[in-house]
Design an enzyme around this catalytic site. Structure first.
Site, mmCIF file in Angstrom:
data_model
loop_
_atom_site.group_PDB
_atom_site.id
_atom_site.type_symbol
_atom_site.label_atom_id
_atom_site.label_comp_id
_atom_site.label_asym_id
_atom_site.label_seq_id
_atom_site.Cartn_x
_atom_site.Cartn_y
_atom_site.Cartn_z
ATOM 1 N N TYR A 160 -6.134 -2.164 -15.567
ATOM 2 C CA TYR A 160 -7.173 -1.192 -15.165
ATOM 3 C C TYR A 160 -6.439 -0.135 -14.435
ATOM 4 C CZ TYR A 160 -10.955 1.305 -12.526
ATOM 5 O OH TYR A 160 -11.738 2.231 -12.119
ATOM 6 N N ALA A 193 -16.332 1.071 -5.137
ATOM 7 C CA ALA A 193 -17.685 1.741 -5.191
ATOM 8 C C ALA A 193 -18.946 0.625 -5.685
ATOM 9 C CB ALA A 193 -18.004 2.720 -6.218
#
Length: 264
Positions: A160, A193
């Site tokens: 990622y 988030a």
């Protein structure tokens, strides 16, 4: 001042009035929050996603790894909405593990979605963006969704992080390539988030509450970033009011990138 005059006054009109915004991956999470924010600020919004949401947008089913589907989707947007002023490259996918843990197939898949997907969609949108930029007092902007993973070393996020590091470099290269065409390119770097993807990670943890607390604690603000906060940052960068801002990355991470607070 008449009502008609007030509507035409640039100081009172919504900042995205008359503009068309395209948001990839806009059916949920940060993408949906961004689409809602741009719509609330006056934009006509098209959402490109494999899923649909019950929202007042133009929904076009699209997989950002499919070149033909991407070009067909942009053709539909321009035909139905008249052009493209703002492109938000939000579509992406996550991955966990070290360099030992992800298969070659996973590496290809994540990079295809997170990096090549941005290039693929932007390339398809460039003719419309160039036309928008050249249209008198035109406006054209691209905002890419990057991550704190591009600027901080996070454990168990090798694949990622590599993809988001590439997004950061790609953003700056695109900004240099297209500045003189009147197209601004920037990116947003969210911290952790509170999104459906993070919720799925928490659900899979042995102790979801402890894992959520750990994720919140690593951000100096002591909490997760909200999707709405990221959407506000995207709208700022995409706005005609940010005409002097390009080639930059905006951290929305509760201070994670730059702050080193002493333990309480």
């Amino acid at each position: 001042m008449t009502e008609e005059t007030q509507e035409m006054n640039p100081m009172t009109a919504p900042e995205f009035a008359g503009l068309v915004a395209v948001v990839t991956g806009g059916a949920s999470g940060i993408g949906l929050a961004t689409a809602r924010e741009l719509h609330a600020r006056g934009a006509r919004v098209a959402v490109l996603d494999r899923a649909a949401a019950d929202e007042p947008f133009l929904h076009v089913r699209c997989d950002v790894t499919d070149d033909d589907a991407v070009r067909a989707a942009l053709d539909e947007v321009t035909a139905r909405l008249g052009g493209v002023n703002v492109l938000v490259n939000n579509a992406g996918m996550g991955a966990q593990g070290t360099v030992e843990d992800n298969t070659p197939e996973e590496w290809h898949r994540v990079l295809d979605v997170n990096v090549v997907g941005i290039a693929r969609v932007t390339a398809a949108a460039l003719p419309a963006l160039r036309e928008a930029a050249a249209d008198g007092q035109g406006h054209a902007a691209v905002v890419n969704m990057c991550s704190i993973a591009a600027t901080a070393g996070l454990p168990q996020r090798a694949l990622y992080s590599a993809s988001k590091g590439a997004v950061l470099a790609l953003t700056r290269a695109m900004a240099a390539d297209h500045l003189r065409e009147g197209i601004r390119v920037t990116c947003v770097n969210p911290g952790t988030a509170d999104t459906p993807w993070v919720a799925r990670l928490l659900d899979a943890a042995d102790d979801p509450d402890a894992e959520r607390a750990a994720l919140a604690a690593r951000q100096p603000s002591g909490r997760l970033v909200s999707a709405a906060e990221v959407a506000h940052a995207v709208a700022y960068l995409a706005s005609p009011r940010s005409g002097a801002t390009t080639g930059t990355d905006l951290a929305v991470d509760g201070g994670m990138q730059g702050l080193r607070l002493r333990p309480q």
